[in-house]
Enzyme design. Structure first.
Site, short mmCIF file in Angstrom:
data_model
loop_
_atom_site.label_atom_id
_atom_site.label_comp_id
_atom_site.label_asym_id
_atom_site.label_seq_id
_atom_site.Cartn_x
_atom_site.Cartn_y
_atom_site.Cartn_z
CG ASP A 1 5.10 0.11 1.05
OD1 ASP A 1 5.01 -0.37 -0.11
OD2 ASP A 1 5.47 1.28 1.26
CG ASP B 1 -1.19 2.87 -5.83
OD1 ASP B 1 -2.35 2.76 -6.25
OD2 ASP B 1 -0.64 3.98 -5.69
CE LYS C 1 -2.97 3.73 -2.06
NZ LYS C 1 -2.42 4.92 -2.67
CG PHE D 1 -0.98 9.30 -0.32
CD1 PHE D 1 -0.21 8.65 -1.28
CD2 PHE D 1 -0.33 9.92 0.73
CE1 PHE D 1 1.18 8.63 -1.18
CE2 PHE D 1 1.05 9.90 0.84
CZ PHE D 1 1.80 9.24 -0.12
CG ASP E 1 7.49 7.73 1.91
OD1 ASP E 1 7.13 6.68 1.33
OD2 ASP E 1 7.95 8.71 1.30
NE ARG F 1 10.34 5.94 4.63
CZ ARG F 1 9.90 5.60 3.42
NH1 ARG F 1 8.95 4.71 3.31
NH2 ARG F 1 10.39 6.15 2.33
P1 IMP Z 1 2.86 0.68 -7.17
O1 IMP Z 1 4.18 0.50 -7.89
O2 IMP Z 1 2.02 1.77 -7.83
O3 IMP Z 1 2.10 -0.58 -6.92
O4 IMP Z 1 3.17 1.36 -5.79
C1 IMP Z 1 3.89 0.74 -4.84
C2 IMP Z 1 4.80 1.70 -4.15
O5 IMP Z 1 4.35 3.05 -4.18
C3 IMP Z 1 4.85 1.30 -2.70
O6 IMP Z 1 5.96 0.49 -2.45
C4 IMP Z 1 4.91 2.62 -1.97
O7 IMP Z 1 6.26 2.96 -1.70
C5 IMP Z 1 4.32 3.63 -2.89
N1 IMP Z 1 2.90 3.94 -2.53
C6 IMP Z 1 1.79 3.56 -3.20
N2 IMP Z 1 0.68 4.02 -2.59
C7 IMP Z 1 1.10 4.69 -1.49
C8 IMP Z 1 0.41 5.38 -0.44
O8 IMP Z 1 -0.83 5.47 -0.35
N3 IMP Z 1 1.20 5.94 0.51
C9 IMP Z 1 2.57 5.89 0.50
N4 IMP Z 1 3.25 5.23 -0.46
C10 IMP Z 1 2.52 4.65 -1.46
MG MG Z 2 7.24 5.24 -0.71
#
Ligand code: IMP
Ligand code: MG
Length: 202
Positions: A121, A124, A152, A173, A180, A186
């Site tokens: 999705d 980040d 992001k 966020f 979610d 969702r």
């Molecule tokens: P990462 O591992 O930090 O790249 O984050 C990825 C996961 O964190 C995604 O698959 C999301 O489930 C969750 N996530 C990151 N940012 C957001 C946000 O702004 N809203 C909701 N879920 C997020």
């Molecule tokens: Mg999540």
């Protein structure tokens, strides 16, 4: 739910038209990749019978809406193998590091000859995608690409190599369209931010 929304970042019409574009790019690249692998003498993505074939790896749970809309734009033979990763437990709005949940992950021991596209999705910190790509690479796919609905605009995400990005968004966020907060929101059809008191009060 509606009253918790602060602003809409990506409205549904933008999502739909961008998914059309993404699907076209994915098919064009897959055609190229399959031709490259075939001319190299190897099996072409499990497509020995002639047609294109892809293995999609949706990352649970956030990618489910995105994937369900995207696959209906990909009229090719396809297997779907889900992966589950924990990174934003419960009510947190910041990543706590990512680990693959083996019990919910359904990846074959070998991905030899398969063109694999992992779908998440949002990009980040990059921890989730890094963990998934590592596991998938060990299983020797013919090709391995990645696709995210959102990225992001923060350095860790912008510098992380990813093949397809539907939308770049500010470092906020967001929820909706699969994303979610504490497993809620969702089912919102658009990508939105929440009012600060909603995020703060739980
Ligand atoms: P990462 O591992 O930090 O790249 O984050 C990825 C996961 O964190 C995604 O698959 C999301 O489930 C969750 N996530 C990151 N940012 C957001 C946000 O702004 N809203 C909701 N879920 C997020
Ligand atoms: Mg999540």
């Amino acid at each position: 739910m509606e009253q918790d929304i602060e602003k809409v970042l990506v409205p549904r019409q933008h999502i739909a038209s961008r998914l059309d574009e993404l699907a076209e790019m994915i098919i064009a690249d897959l055609n190229r990749e399959a031709a490259r692998v075939t001319s190299g003498g190897a099996a072409s993505g499990g497509a020995a019978s002639g047609g294109l074939e892809i293995t999609l790896v949706p990352i649970l749970t956030g990618s489910i809406i995105f994937v369900s809309d995207l696959i209906r734009r990909l009229p090719i033979r396809m297997q779907i193998r889900v992966m589950s990763v924990t990174s934003y437990p419960g009510k947190s709005t910041a990543s706590r590091g990512a680990s693959v949940e083996a019990a919910l992950t359904r990846i074959p021991e070998s991905l030899a000859g398969r063109h694999v596209l992992v779908i998440d999705d949002i990009l980040d910190s990059g921890n989730t995608l890094r963990a998934c790509l590592g596991l998938l690479r060990e299983r020797n796919p013919a090709s391995l690409k990645s696709c995210v609905l959102l990225r992001k605009q923060r350095p860790e995400a912008m510098s992380f190599p990813v093949d397809y990005v539907a939308f770049d968004i500010p470092d906020e966020f967001v929820v909706g369209y699969g994303l979610d907060f504490d497993d809620y929101y969702r089912n919102l059809p658009e990508i939105v931010t929440l009012k600060p008191d909603v995020v703060a009060k739980v």
